[in-house]
Design a protein around this motif. Structure first.
Motif, PDB file in Angstrom:
ATOM      1  N   VAL A 173       0.864  -1.175   0.000  1.00 57.84           N
ATOM      2  CA  VAL A 173       0.000   0.000   0.000  1.00 57.84           C
ATOM      3  C   VAL A 173       0.905   1.230   0.000  1.00 57.84           C
ATOM      4  N   ALA A 174       0.416   2.340  -0.533  1.00 61.98           N
ATOM      5  CA  ALA A 174       1.199   3.580  -0.527  1.00 61.98           C
ATOM      6  C   ALA A 174       0.281   4.766  -0.349  1.00 61.98           C
ATOM      7  N   ARG A 175       0.820   5.804   0.256  1.00 58.24           N
ATOM      8  CA  ARG A 175       0.091   7.050   0.434  1.00 58.24           C
ATOM      9  C   ARG A 175       0.841   8.167  -0.273  1.00 58.24           C
ATOM     10  N   GLY A 176       0.106   9.155  -0.743  1.00 64.53           N
ATOM     11  CA  GLY A 176       0.772  10.300  -1.359  1.00 64.53           C
ATOM     12  C   GLY A 176      -0.142  11.510  -1.280  1.00 64.53           C
ATOM     13  N   GLU A 177       0.426  12.684  -1.428  1.00 66.36           N
ATOM     14  CA  GLU A 177      -0.417  13.879  -1.478  1.00 66.36           C
ATOM     15  C   GLU A 177       0.197  14.922  -2.381  1.00 66.36           C
ATOM     16  N   GLY A 178      -0.671  15.705  -3.001  1.00 64.39           N
ATOM     17  CA  GLY A 178      -0.221  16.770  -3.891  1.00 64.39           C
ATOM     18  C   GLY A 178      -1.099  17.987  -3.681  1.00 64.39           C
ATOM     19  N   ARG A 179      -0.506  19.159  -3.810  1.00 64.86           N
ATOM     20  CA  ARG A 179      -1.267  20.390  -3.600  1.00 64.86           C
ATOM     21  C   ARG A 179      -2.043  20.730  -4.877  1.00 64.86           C
ATOM     22  N   VAL A 180      -3.321  21.030  -4.716  1.00 64.51           N
ATOM     23  CA  VAL A 180      -4.139  21.456  -5.861  1.00 64.51           C
ATOM     24  C   VAL A 180      -4.187  22.978  -5.853  1.00 64.51           C
ATOM     25  N   GLU A 181      -3.838  23.570  -6.982  1.00 67.11           N
ATOM     26  CA  GLU A 181      -3.810  25.031  -7.073  1.00 67.11           C
ATOM     27  C   GLU A 181      -5.086  25.548  -7.718  1.00 67.11           C
ATOM     28  N   LYS A 182      -5.670  26.583  -7.131  1.00 67.60           N
ATOM     29  CA  LYS A 182      -6.758  27.340  -7.741  1.00 67.60           C
ATOM     30  C   LYS A 182      -7.974  26.494  -8.147  1.00 67.60           C
ATOM     31  N   LEU A 300     -10.155  23.592 -14.787  1.00 68.66           N
ATOM     32  CA  LEU A 300     -10.318  22.903 -13.496  1.00 68.66           C
ATOM     33  C   LEU A 300      -9.928  21.432 -13.618  1.00 68.66           C
ATOM     34  N   THR A 301     -10.287  20.824 -14.766  1.00 67.47           N
ATOM     35  CA  THR A 301      -9.907  19.426 -15.011  1.00 67.47           C
ATOM     36  C   THR A 301      -8.391  19.288 -14.963  1.00 67.47           C
ATOM     37  N   GLU A 302      -7.700  20.204 -15.620  1.00 68.27           N
ATOM     38  CA  GLU A 302      -6.237  20.177 -15.681  1.00 68.27           C
ATOM     39  C   GLU A 302      -5.637  20.319 -14.271  1.00 68.27           C
ATOM     40  N   ARG A 303      -6.229  21.190 -13.447  1.00 68.49           N
ATOM     41  CA  ARG A 303      -5.679  21.428 -12.097  1.00 68.49           C
ATOM     42  C   ARG A 303      -5.871  20.203 -11.191  1.00 68.49           C
ATOM     43  N   ILE A 304      -7.027  19.552 -11.301  1.00 71.21           N
ATOM     44  CA  ILE A 304      -7.237  18.327 -10.503  1.00 71.21           C
ATOM     45  C   ILE A 304      -6.307  17.227 -11.012  1.00 71.21           C
ATOM     46  N   TYR A 305      -6.198  17.128 -12.333  1.00 69.79           N
ATOM     47  CA  TYR A 305      -5.305  16.124 -12.927  1.00 69.79           C
ATOM     48  C   TYR A 305      -3.878  16.306 -12.408  1.00 69.79           C
ATOM     49  N   ARG A 306      -3.419  17.565 -12.376  1.00 70.68           N
ATOM     50  CA  ARG A 306      -2.055  17.831 -11.889  1.00 70.68           C
ATOM     51  C   ARG A 306      -1.920  17.453 -10.419  1.00 70.68           C
ATOM     52  N   GLY A 307      -2.965  17.672  -9.638  1.00 68.11           N
ATOM     53  CA  GLY A 307      -2.954  17.274  -8.224  1.00 68.11           C
ATOM     54  C   GLY A 307      -2.833  15.763  -8.084  1.00 68.11           C
ATOM     55  N   ILE A 308      -3.561  15.027  -8.939  1.00 67.82           N
ATOM     56  CA  ILE A 308      -3.498  13.554  -8.912  1.00 67.82           C
ATOM     57  C   ILE A 308      -2.081  13.089  -9.243  1.00 67.82           C
ATOM     58  N   VAL A 309      -1.511  13.665 -10.306  1.00 69.53           N
ATOM     59  CA  VAL A 309      -0.163  13.265 -10.733  1.00 69.53           C
ATOM     60  C   VAL A 309       0.850  13.586  -9.625  1.00 69.53           C
ATOM     61  N   ALA A 310       0.720  14.769  -9.021  1.00 64.73           N
ATOM     62  CA  ALA A 310       1.647  15.164  -7.946  1.00 64.73           C
ATOM     63  C   ALA A 310       1.544  14.192  -6.773  1.00 64.73           C
ATOM     64  N   ALA A 311       0.307  13.830  -6.404  1.00 64.74           N
ATOM     65  CA  ALA A 311       0.125  12.891  -5.283  1.00 64.74           C
ATOM     66  C   ALA A 311       0.745  11.539  -5.622  1.00 64.74           C
ATOM     67  N   GLU A 312       0.557  11.111  -6.866  1.00 65.55           N
ATOM     68  CA  GLU A 312       1.082   9.797  -7.250  1.00 65.55           C
ATOM     69  C   GLU A 312       2.614   9.781  -7.298  1.00 65.55           C
ATOM     70  N   GLN A 313       3.192  10.937  -7.597  1.00 72.07           N
ATOM     71  CA  GLN A 313       4.660  10.983  -7.640  1.00 72.07           C
ATOM     72  C   GLN A 313       5.270  10.756  -6.260  1.00 72.07           C
ATOM     73  N   SER A 314       4.499  11.031  -5.207  1.00 72.76           N
ATOM     74  CA  SER A 314       5.051  10.857  -3.855  1.00 72.76           C
ATOM     75  C   SER A 314       4.721   9.488  -3.252  1.00 72.76           C
ATOM     76  N   LEU A 315       4.134   8.587  -4.043  1.00 66.28           N
ATOM     77  CA  LEU A 315       3.772   7.260  -3.514  1.00 66.28           C
ATOM     78  C   LEU A 315       5.022   6.420  -3.241  1.00 66.28           C
ATOM     79  N   LYS A 316       5.082   5.849  -2.038  1.00 62.91           N
ATOM     80  CA  LYS A 316       6.193   4.935  -1.702  1.00 62.91           C
ATOM     81  C   LYS A 316       5.592   3.660  -1.139  1.00 62.91           C
ATOM     82  N   PRO A 317       5.479   2.604  -1.961  1.00 67.02           N
ATOM     83  CA  PRO A 317       4.819   1.387  -1.510  1.00 67.02           C
ATOM     84  C   PRO A 317       5.520   0.739  -0.309  1.00 67.02           C
TER      85      PRO A 317
END
Ligand SMILES: [Zn+2]
Length: 461
Positions: A173-182, A300-317
């Motif tokens: 399992v892994a957890r991650g978080e990313g900041r969503v802008e605007k 808005l779609t692009e900003r949420i998408y970027r938040g998802i990608v940012a969160a996934e980049q910090s995943l450490k299983p």
């Protein structure tokens, strides 16, 4: 709820406490016996179906389809089911019907099923009791088409049954978080000199004064919890707290900007099931950054998408060591402002716009439910130091922030919009401030203490 489903509900509730702490079993070779079966099915309504419970233009066409996406977790006691649905809300007995259908198909009990709506508005908003009440008026008012609703439950059962034989081993399992802008802003930032909410900053906003005001209290983090079979990511759950509407009301059914972001990520990773959950966003929306134009939906779609990608980049299983499921039932009392006689008059008054007839029907359904003492089930899935928290209805953001503060050592990802019966769930301090959310809160301010205590209970892993 009829007598049979109520009996079943109570029986399942009794069995809940016994199964709550069952650790997942280890295989003979010591390897994990934990398995995960992702599933998905279409929940797009047919043309002409009511949207947002019947007070906006009904379904005209499908901009992009609505989906229910979930997973069954096997090997940690009775199966656990978690499901996100691209609908506005599922209330009272309709919510129990969903959990029961998924439970039957997965071979578990409804208390081990979480069904959370994403809360798009060009989408169905279902209360079966309210539908019966408006149907009695015999003047064409509709909340939901029962045949379509039952078809969705059939699809739910079929999707789970198809998914179970293909369950994958889940080891990490892994957890991650990313900041969503605007994207997110608080809807209740304009407090007048009298201490009351002067005007609301809604989902789309063109009021320059409201747009210029600060974001106010939000949770800027998009959280992701992912499950792996070895080094292969098989499911990723994303959580962010905002109302998900960019524009709506013209009959163009859409999963809106959060669903579109999810779909974009899904297309890139067909082997991993991506789920999106709306957090406790009762008082949060995109109005500060959204003028309601088609271009704004794209941004808005692009900003949420970027938040998802940012969160996934910090995943450490990390290897899964411990899994548990915990539930707690609450019976938050009805708001004393509601008068059943007046609500019935509003429902019967054909001069009222549909919203002012259907909403009273939904309040009457809530009052009857509380008279029947049918509880709301809070639940949490704990995996290692991660907790997936499932809250009801339009809970205010503060509940999500409190949940994280209660367990500073854990990673708490909150999905709200479970059982929608209560409508808005403000915090106690918000009631004297008034405003739209308080004016349509089905529970009294006692809900604050009851829900907060319940969250504390289910978060004790
Ligand atoms: Zn809402």
């Amino acid at each position: 709820m009829n007598a049979i489903t109520r009996r079943r509900f109570l029986a399942s509730s009794l069995s809940a406490s016994a199964a709550a702490f069952a650790p997942f079993a280890l295989g003979a070779d010591g390897a994990s016996a934990l398995r995960l079966a992702p599933f998905r099915f279409d929940v797009t309504p047919p043309i002409g179906h009511p949207l947002c419970g019947g007070w906006i233009t009904p379904m005209v066409d499908c901009a992009d389809p609505l989906e229910a996406i979930g997973f069954v977790l096997l090997g940690a006691g009775s199966p656990i089911v978690v499901c996100a649905v691209d609908w506005t809300g599922i209330l009272n007995e309709a919510h129990l019907a969903w959990r029961t259908a998924l439970a039957e198909a997965a071979g578990t009990t409804p208390d081990r099923v979480a069904v959370q709506c994403v809360h798009q508005h060009d989408a169905p908003f279902v209360c079966l009791h309210a539908e019966r009440l408006v149907a009695e008026q015999q003047d064409g008012l509709r909340v939901v088409e029962i045949e379509f609703f039952q078809q969705c439950l059939d699809r739910a059962r079929a999707a789970v049954k198809t998914a179970l034989p293909k369950a994958r081993s889940v080891t990490h399992v892994a957890r991650g978080e990313g900041r969503v802008e605007k994207v997110a802003g608080n809807r209740r930032v304009a407090i007048g000199p009298d201490g009351k909410v002067a005007k609301m900053r809604g989902s789309a906003c063109r009021d320059a004064e409201l747009v210029a005001m600060p974001e106010g209290l939000i949770d800027p983090l998009l959280k992701t919890v992912a499950f792996y079979d070895g080094d292969e990511k098989i499911a990723a759950c994303h959580y962010y707290a905002t109302h998900p509407m960019s524009h709506y009301g013209k009959g163009h059914v859409s999963s809106d900007f959060v669903g579109l972001a999810r779909k974009q990520r899904q297309k890139e990773e067909p082997g991993c099931t991506h789920l999106y959950f709306t957090g406790a966003a009762g008082n949060i929306a995109a109005g500060k950054y959204n003028d309601g134009s088609p271009e704004a939906r794209v941004q808005l779609t692009e900003r949420i998408y970027r938040g998802i990608v940012a969160a996934e980049q910090s995943l450490k299983p990390e290897p899964i060591g411990k899994v548990s499921w915990k539930t707690h039932e609450i019976l938050p009392p009805t708001n004393p402002v509601w008068d059943a006689g007046k609500l019935r008059e509003m429902l019967a008054n054909k001069k009222n716009v549909p919203a002012n007839r259907i909403r009273p029907a939904m309040v009457l359904a809530w009052m009857q439910r509380m008279a029947n003492r049918t509880p709301i089930v809070l639940s949490a899935l704990h995996v290692n130091g991660i907790s997936l928290l499932h809250l009801p209805a339009e809970s205010f953001l503060e509940y999500q922030l409190r949940a994280q503060q209660m367990q500073p050592g854990r990673f708490v990802a909150t999905a709200a919009y479970g059982d929608g019966g209560p409508w808005y769930i403000p915090i106690k301090d918000a009631y004297p401030q008034g405003g739209y959310e308080v004016s349509v809160a089905n529970c009294s301010d006692a809900v604050d203490e009851i829900l907060t205590r319940g969250i504390r209970e289910v978060l004790q892993a």
